[in-house]
Design a protein around this motif. Sequence first.
Motif, short mmCIF file in Angstrom:
data_model
loop_
_atom_site.label_atom_id
_atom_site.label_comp_id
_atom_site.label_asym_id
_atom_site.label_seq_id
_atom_site.Cartn_x
_atom_site.Cartn_y
_atom_site.Cartn_z
N ALA A 12 0.83 -1.20 0.00
CA ALA A 12 0.00 0.00 0.00
C ALA A 12 0.87 1.25 0.00
N ILE A 14 1.01 4.94 1.65
CA ILE A 14 0.49 5.71 2.77
C ILE A 14 1.03 7.13 2.64
N PHE A 49 5.03 -1.59 2.94
CA PHE A 49 4.24 -0.48 2.42
C PHE A 49 5.16 0.67 2.07
N TRP A 59 -7.78 11.32 1.18
CA TRP A 59 -7.08 10.04 0.97
C TRP A 59 -6.43 9.55 2.26
N VAL A 60 -5.69 10.44 2.95
CA VAL A 60 -5.00 10.06 4.18
C VAL A 60 -6.00 9.70 5.27
N ASN A 62 -8.75 8.31 4.96
CA ASN A 62 -9.42 7.04 4.65
C ASN A 62 -8.44 5.89 4.42
N SER A 63 -7.18 6.08 4.78
CA SER A 63 -6.16 5.03 4.63
C SER A 63 -5.87 4.41 5.98
N MET A 64 -5.66 3.10 5.99
CA MET A 64 -5.24 2.44 7.22
C MET A 64 -4.56 1.12 6.86
N LEU A 65 -3.71 0.68 7.77
CA LEU A 65 -3.08 -0.63 7.66
C LEU A 65 -3.64 -1.50 8.78
#
Length: 66
Positions: A12, A14, A49, A59-60, A62-65
């Motif tokens: 991904a 990030i 990642f 975008w940030v 709604n991003s997660m690991l």
Amino acid sequence: MEKKQQFKSVRAFIGTKNQFRNFYRDFGFYEVVLSEDMSLFKVENHLGFYLQKAFVKDWVDNSMLF
């Protein structure tokens, strides 16, 4: 019969305002610096990642690991 795809890795991207490289290194990720604005953090060859200095709030947020 359909041939199954053999994957080598899934990674991904990030985004961040500031690259918190020490934060991820402290968790045990190995850093590969790709440029001043982007690094690859990996635990194994197939698990990692990209952390990049690119901040797009929607975008940030709604991003997660996991």
